[in-house]
Design an enzyme around this catalytic site. Structure first.
Site, short mmCIF file in Angstrom:
data_model
loop_
_atom_site.label_atom_id
_atom_site.label_comp_id
_atom_site.label_asym_id
_atom_site.label_seq_id
_atom_site.Cartn_x
_atom_site.Cartn_y
_atom_site.Cartn_z
N ALA A 26 0.95 -1.24 0.07
CA ALA A 26 0.09 -0.14 -0.03
C ALA A 26 0.77 1.06 -0.02
O ALA A 26 1.88 1.19 0.44
CB ALA A 26 -1.05 0.11 1.27
N GLY A 47 0.79 -5.02 1.22
CA GLY A 47 -0.29 -5.24 0.31
C GLY A 47 -0.06 -5.78 -1.09
O GLY A 47 -1.08 -6.38 -1.57
N GLU A 56 -0.56 -9.37 -0.17
CA GLU A 56 -2.05 -9.59 0.16
C GLU A 56 -2.66 -9.94 -1.28
O GLU A 56 -3.56 -10.56 -1.34
CB GLU A 56 -2.47 -8.54 0.92
CG GLU A 56 -1.61 -8.74 2.36
CD GLU A 56 -2.11 -7.39 3.25
OE1 GLU A 56 -1.95 -6.47 3.06
OE2 GLU A 56 -2.97 -7.88 4.24
N GLU A 109 4.58 -5.20 7.55
CA GLU A 109 3.71 -3.95 8.32
C GLU A 109 4.13 -3.88 9.76
O GLU A 109 3.79 -2.95 10.31
CB GLU A 109 2.05 -4.54 8.15
CG GLU A 109 1.59 -4.26 6.56
CD GLU A 109 1.57 -5.57 5.66
OE1 GLU A 109 2.66 -6.43 6.17
OE2 GLU A 109 0.96 -5.28 4.88
C1 3H9 Z 1 0.50 -1.99 3.68
O1 3H9 Z 1 0.89 -2.65 2.51
C2 3H9 Z 1 -0.75 -1.93 4.18
C3 3H9 Z 1 -1.64 -3.17 3.83
O2 3H9 Z 1 -1.30 -4.37 4.61
C4 3H9 Z 1 -3.12 -2.92 4.13
C5 3H9 Z 1 -3.58 -1.60 3.46
C6 3H9 Z 1 -5.21 -1.43 3.56
N1 3H9 Z 1 4.40 3.31 0.01
O3 3H9 Z 1 13.43 2.34 0.45
P1 3H9 Z 1 13.81 2.96 -0.56
C7 3H9 Z 1 9.19 5.07 -1.61
S1 3H9 Z 1 1.72 -1.29 4.52
C8 3H9 Z 1 4.97 4.67 -0.53
O4 3H9 Z 1 14.78 4.03 -0.74
P2 3H9 Z 1 14.84 0.44 -1.84
C9 3H9 Z 1 10.30 5.53 -0.51
O5 3H9 Z 1 9.61 6.39 0.43
C10 3H9 Z 1 3.06 -1.14 3.23
N2 3H9 Z 1 6.42 5.17 -0.92
O6 3H9 Z 1 14.19 1.98 -1.94
C11 3H9 Z 1 11.32 6.19 -1.31
O7 3H9 Z 1 10.65 7.32 -1.95
P3 3H9 Z 1 11.98 8.73 -2.09
C12 3H9 Z 1 3.76 -2.35 3.36
C13 3H9 Z 1 7.11 3.83 -0.91
O8 3H9 Z 1 14.86 0.04 -3.04
C14 3H9 Z 1 11.13 5.23 -2.56
O9 3H9 Z 1 9.96 4.51 -2.61
N3 3H9 Z 1 5.09 -2.39 2.85
C15 3H9 Z 1 6.91 2.67 -0.19
O10 3H9 Z 1 16.05 0.63 -0.66
C16 3H9 Z 1 12.44 4.24 -2.56
O11 3H9 Z 1 12.28 3.56 -1.27
C17 3H9 Z 1 6.37 -2.03 3.30
O12 3H9 Z 1 6.31 -1.66 4.65
C18 3H9 Z 1 5.26 2.45 -0.06
N4 3H9 Z 1 5.00 1.15 0.33
O13 3H9 Z 1 13.65 -0.54 -1.07
C19 3H9 Z 1 7.48 -1.72 2.36
N5 3H9 Z 1 7.81 1.76 -0.10
O14 3H9 Z 1 12.54 8.15 -3.18
C20 3H9 Z 1 8.05 -0.44 2.53
C21 3H9 Z 1 8.81 2.48 -0.63
O15 3H9 Z 1 10.75 9.65 -2.29
N6 3H9 Z 1 9.18 -0.27 1.53
N7 3H9 Z 1 8.37 3.97 -0.98
O16 3H9 Z 1 12.38 8.71 -0.75
C22 3H9 Z 1 10.48 -0.91 1.79
O17 3H9 Z 1 10.72 -1.90 2.56
C23 3H9 Z 1 11.55 -0.56 0.74
O18 3H9 Z 1 11.18 0.97 0.57
C24 3H9 Z 1 11.68 -1.45 -0.63
C25 3H9 Z 1 12.46 -0.63 -1.46
C26 3H9 Z 1 12.15 -2.88 0.24
C27 3H9 Z 1 10.04 -1.48 -1.26
#
Ligand code: 3H9
Length: 698
Positions: free
Chosen positions: A61, A102, A105, A125
Site C-alpha cells: 500500500a 499489500g 496480500e 507491516e
Molecule cells: C501495507 O501494505 C498495508 C496493507 O497491509 C493494508 C492496506 C489497507 N509506499 O526504501 P527505498 C518509497 S503497508 C509509498 O529508498 P529500496 C520511499 O519512500 C506497506 N512509498 O528503496 C522512497 O521514496 P523517495 C507495506 C514507498 O529499493 C522510494 O520508494 N510495505 C513505499 O531501498 C524508494 O524507497 C512496506 O512496508 C510504500 N509502500 O527499498 C514496504 N515503499 O525516493 C516498505 C517505498 O521519495 N518499503 N516507498 O524517498 C520498503 O521496505 C522499501 O522501500 C523497499 C524498497 C524494499 C520497497
C-alpha cells in the site's frame, strides 16, 4: 499506472507505479476497472497480474496515503483484494521481484501464485506498527498454516522464492518467462472452470499457539501493540468464517493506523528515506569507487569495521604494528565468524571467504593502494594527527581518508594531511559489525565527492548512514553528554543507578545509562571527560564526578567485573552493589545534598528532556540536517525506543509548549545547564514542531 495486453485470451495487467509499484488509491482503481472490463468480455479467459519487470512486483500500500486513505474512504488495497477474490474468472499473479505488504496480500487473493528465483515475499507491516490489513492475517494462515503465518507476520521478514515454495506460499518458481507461465496456468484453470480461492480454505490451530505467541512479543505499551493485534487477528481466522475474521482485521488495522505507535514507525520509515537527501548535493554527484579498504588499528573497533567491509564483499587490510594487538584482532575475527557458523547463521564457505577478505599487515606501504582508509586508533588528537600524516604520505593520492573518532575535530585531523577535501569522519558504533548506525561526519573541507562516496559506502556496508556536522561528539555523543550528566545528577539527589536505569528501560530504552556506561567502559567516559575539562567544554556548573571516582577505584565496568554495578564471572547481568550505593550516598553528603525519593517519571523527564534540549541546539547549529536525522541516530545508535519515534519526534508528540514549560522549571531549579535551547523556545512559542524546522537546510 498500469498497462494491459492480452496474450491468447488472458489479460496481463502490469503495475507500473515507480519507484516501488506502491498500490496507491489511483492504481487500485485502475486495476479494479481493468478486471471488471475483462470480466465482462466473453473473449477473456482470465487474468495475470505482474509488475513492470524492474525487480519490484509491489512494495505494498502507498504509505504516503495512510494519513487520509481510511478517513476519506478512498478506494484502497482492501477493495482491490476483495475485487480479486470475488472475480469469477481465474487470476494468477506473476511475482517478478519483491511482493511486500499489500503487494503480497494481492497475490494471496489470486488463484495461483508464481514467482521467479529472485522473488521475495514479505508482510513487513509490523515494522510500521501495523498488521497486514488487506486480508493478509486471514489468507496467509489459511494458505500456509498458523505457525509459519505467525512467524512471517510477527517478524516481518522476507521469504525467498525457494522458501516460499517450500512452505506453500507460492505454487511455482519459474526460471524463465513467468508471465507466460502464469497465463498458461490461468488458461488451464479456465478450461476446467476452476477457482482456487484461499478465502474458502479452512484452518485450525491449538489455542496454545496464540497464547505462546502473545508471550513472545513485547508488551502492548512497549512497542508490541501491533504484534498482539496481529496475533488476535490470525486467531480470528481460525475461529470464524473468512468475512468475520476479515472485519476484525480491518477494525484492528484502523485502530493501529491511527495510533501513536504506528505514526511513530511511519515517521521513522520516512526519516530513514530522507537521509539520502542532502541539500545542495545534486543527485548525480560523482563518487569514488571503493573496491578495497584499509583499517588502521586492530582493536575492538578496528576489527569490527574490518568485518563490516568483509561482510559487504570488500577486501580489507588491517594495519597494526603491535603484534599482540594483531593476534587479539585476528582471534576476535576468527571467533566471531566461528560462532556464526556454530549457530547456523553462516556456512563454513562464507565464513572462510570473509576471513580471507581480511588481511593483517604491519606497514603503511602495504595499504598504499586502498581506495578508502578508516582510522580506528586511540582517541587522542596527537595520535590521530600522526596517523593521518603518515597515511597522506603513504596512500595513493585519490584515496579517501576517514576517521572513526567519536568526538574529535575532523578539521584538525584533516589539516594534518595535504588532502583535506578527501578527509571525512565515519563514526561506527560498537560492535561495528552489528550496529546499524553510521554517522558520516562532514568536515569544513570535505568535498561533495567524498561525502557522496561515504554515504553510498554506508549503504553498501548495510548501515543506516546519517550525515552530520563537525562538533564535539557530533549528533549522538554530543546529546549523550547532557543525558548522562543528568542521570548522574539524579544519583547525587537521591536515586540509585538501578532506579534510573529501570525508569528509562521502562520508558522503552534498550538499556539504562549506567548499564551502558559499564558496557562501554567507565575509563572511556573518564577519558572523554578529561579531554572536555581540558578544552573547557564540560558545560556550565558543577559536573558530577562518578566516572572519575569509579576509574580511581579500578571499577571500569563489565571488563573489570564492576562499575556502577557488579558482575558475576561470565554473567553480563548488572547486579546492584551496596558499595556503590554507599559511595553515592557519601557523595550526596559531601555535596550537602539532602537525598530524596525521585519518582520514575521525573527521572525520565530529566534525562529525556536534557536530550531533547541539546537536540534542539544540534538542529539549530546545523549539525543535523533534520530533526528526523537525530531520531534515526538515537534509535539506531543509542537504543531510544522506536515506538516513540526518536527524541525529537517524541518531543513533537508531547507538544513543544509542554516540553518547554518543564525545561524552564528545571532551569529555575537546577541552573544554567537547563537553559532552554533558543530553537525550542522559538518553535514552542510559534506553536510549531521540530519536524517543521528547515532552518539549517534553508
Ligand atoms: C501495507 O501494505 C498495508 C496493507 O497491509 C493494508 C492496506 C489497507 N509506499 O526504501 P527505498 C518509497 S503497508 C509509498 O529508498 P529500496 C520511499 O519512500 C506497506 N512509498 O528503496 C522512497 O521514496 P523517495 C507495506 C514507498 O529499493 C522510494 O520508494 N510495505 C513505499 O531501498 C524508494 O524507497 C512496506 O512496508 C510504500 N509502500 O527499498 C514496504 N515503499 O525516493 C516498505 C517505498 O521519495 N518499503 N516507498 O524517498 C520498503 O521496505 C522499501 O522501500 C523497499 C524498497 C524494499 C520497497
Amino acid at each position: 499506472m498500469i498497462s494491459t495486453n492480452t496474450q491468447d485470451g488472458v489479460v496481463v495487467l502490469s503495475i507500473d507505479n515507480p519507484p516501488v509499484n506502491a498500490l496507491s488509491s489511483a492504481t487500485c482503481v485502475e486495476v479494479i476497472e481493468a478486471l471488471q472490463k475483462g470480466n465482462d468480455d466473453p473473449a477473456v479467459a482470465g487474468f495475470v497480474i505482474t509488475g513492470n519487470g524492474r525487480g519490484m512486483f509491489s512494495g505494498g500500500a502507498d504509505i504516503g496515503e495512510f494519513a487520509t486513505i481510511m478517513q476519506e474512504r478512498k478506494v484502497n488495497v482492501r477493495d482491490l483484494v476483495d475485487a480479486v477474490d470475488k472475480l469469477p474468472k481465474p487470476i494468477a499473479v506473476a511475482v517478478d521481484g519483491r511482493a511486500l505488504g499489500g503487494g503480497l496480500e494481492l497475490a494471496l487473493a489470486c488463484d495461483l501464485r508464481l514467482g521467479t528465483p529472485s522473488s521475495l515475499f514479505g508482510l513487513p507491516e509490523i515494522k510500521l506498527g501495523l498488521l497486514p490489513g488487506a486480508g493478509g492475517t486471514q489468507r496467509l494462515p489459511r494458505l500456509i498454516g498458523v505457525v509459519p503465518a505467525l512467524e512471517m507476520i510477527l517478524k516481518g521478514d522476507n521469504a525467498d522464492a525457494a522458501k516460499a515454495k517450500k512452505i506453500g506460499l507460492i505454487d511455482e518458481v519459474v526460471d524463465g518467462d513467468v508471465v507466460a507461465a502464469a497465463a498458461a496456468a490461468v488458461r488451464g484453470l479456465a478450461a476446467k472452470g476452476e477457482k482456487r480461492r484461499v478465502s474458502e480454505k479452512k484452518v485450525s490451530a491449538y489455542p496454545i499457539y496464540f497464547s505462546e505467541a502473545h508471550k513472545r512479543v513485547p508488551p502492548e505499551d512497549k512497542g508490541g501493540f501491533a504484534a498482539h493485534k496481529a496475533i488476535d487477528a490470525i486467531e480470528a481466522a481460525v475461529d470464524w468464517p473468512f468475512n468475520h475474521g476479515s472485519a476484525r482485521e480491518l477494525r484492528y488495522f484502523i485502530e493501529l493506523l491511527t495510533g501513536r505507535e504506528s505514526r511513530a514507525y511511519q515517521h521513522i520509515f520516512f526519516a530513514e528515506r530522507e537521509l539520502a537527501k542532502i541539500p545542495g548535493m545534486p543527485a548525480g554527484t560523482a563518487q569514488h569507487p571503493v573496491r578495497s579498504a584499509a583499517v588502521i588499528g586492530s582493536g575492538t573497533m578496528g576489527t569490527g569495521i574490518a568485518m563490516t567491509f568483509a561482510n559487504a564483499g570488500i577486501g580489507v587490510r588491517v594495519l597494526d604494528t603491535n603484534a599482540q594487538a594483531v593476534e587479539r584482532g585476528r582471534a576476535t575475527v576468527e571467533k566471531t565468524y566461528g560462532d556464526q557458523v556454530k549457530r547456523g547463521r553462516m556456512t563454513e564457505e562464507t565464513a572462510a571467504e570473509r576471513l580471507a577478505a581480511i588481511e593483517f599487515v604491519d606497514s603503511y606501504d602495504k595499504i598504499a593502494d586502498a581506495d578508502l582508509v578508516v582510522e580506528a586508533v586511540f582517541e587522542s588528537m596527537d595520535v590521530k594527527k600522526s596517523v593521518f600524516a603518515q597515511l597522506d604520505a603513504a596512500v595513493k593520492p585519490d584515496a579517501i581518508l576517514a576517521t572513526n573518532t567519536s568526538t574529535l575535530d575532523i578539521d584538525a585531523i584533516a589539516a594534518a594531511t595535504g588532502r583535506p577535501g578527501q578527509v571525512i569522519g565515519t563514526h561506527f558504533f560498537s560492535p561495528a559489525n552489528i550496529m546499524k548506525l553510521l554517522e558520516v561526519v562532514r568536515g569544513t573541507a570535505s568535498s561533495p565527492e567524498t561525502i557522496a562516496t561515504s554515504m553510498a559506502l554506508g549503504k553498501t556496508l548495510r548501515k543506516v548512514s546519517v550525515l552530520v556536522g563537525n562538533c564535539d561528539g557530533f549528533v549522538g555523543n554530543r546529546m549523550l553528554a547532557p543525558y548522562i550528566r543528568e542521570a548522574a545528577h539524579l544519583l547525587e539527589e537521591g536515586a540509585l543507578p538501578q532506579e534510573v536505569d529501570a525508569a528509562l528501560t521502562d520508558f522503552g530504552f534498550a538499556m539504562g545509562p549506567f548499564a551502558v556506561a559499564d558496557l562501554a567502559g567507565i575509563d572511556v567516559a573518564a577519558h572523554i571527560r578529561a579531554g572536555r575539562e581540558q578544552a573547557g567544554t564540560l558545560g556550565p556548573g558543577r559536573v558530577p564526578r562518578f566516572e572519575v571516582m569509579l576509574t580511581e577505584l579500578g571499577r571500569l565496568g563489565q571488563k573489570t567485573g564492576s562499575g556502577f554495578y557488579r558482575y558475576e564471572p561470565g554473567d553480563r547481568k548488572p547486579k546492584p552493589d551496596p558499595q556503590i550505593e554507599q559511595m553515592i550516598v557519601e557523595e550526596s553528603r559531601a555535596l550537602g545534598i539532602e537525598r530524596r525519593a525521585i519518582p520514575p517519571d521525573e527521572i525520565v523527564k530529566r534525562c529525556v528532556y536534557a536530550l531533547i534540549n541539546e537536540g534542539a541546539k544540534v538542529l539549530a547549529d546545523g549539525i543535523a540536517l533534520r530533526s528526523g536525522d537525530i531520531d534515526i541516530v538515537w534509535i539506531y545508535g543509542y537504543g531510544f525506543p522506536p515506538f516513540r519515534g526518536g527524541p525529537m519526534y517524541y518531543a513533537d508528540s508531547v507538544g513543544l509548549k509542554k516540553v518547554l514549560a518543564d525545561v524552564e522549571a528545571f532551569h529555575a531549579a537546577y541552573g544554567e545547564r537547563w537553559a532552554p535551547a533558543p530553537l525550542l523556545a522559538e518553535l514552542a512559542g510559534a506553536g510549531k514542531r521540530f519536524a517543521s524546522y528547515k532552518g539549517a537546510q534553508a
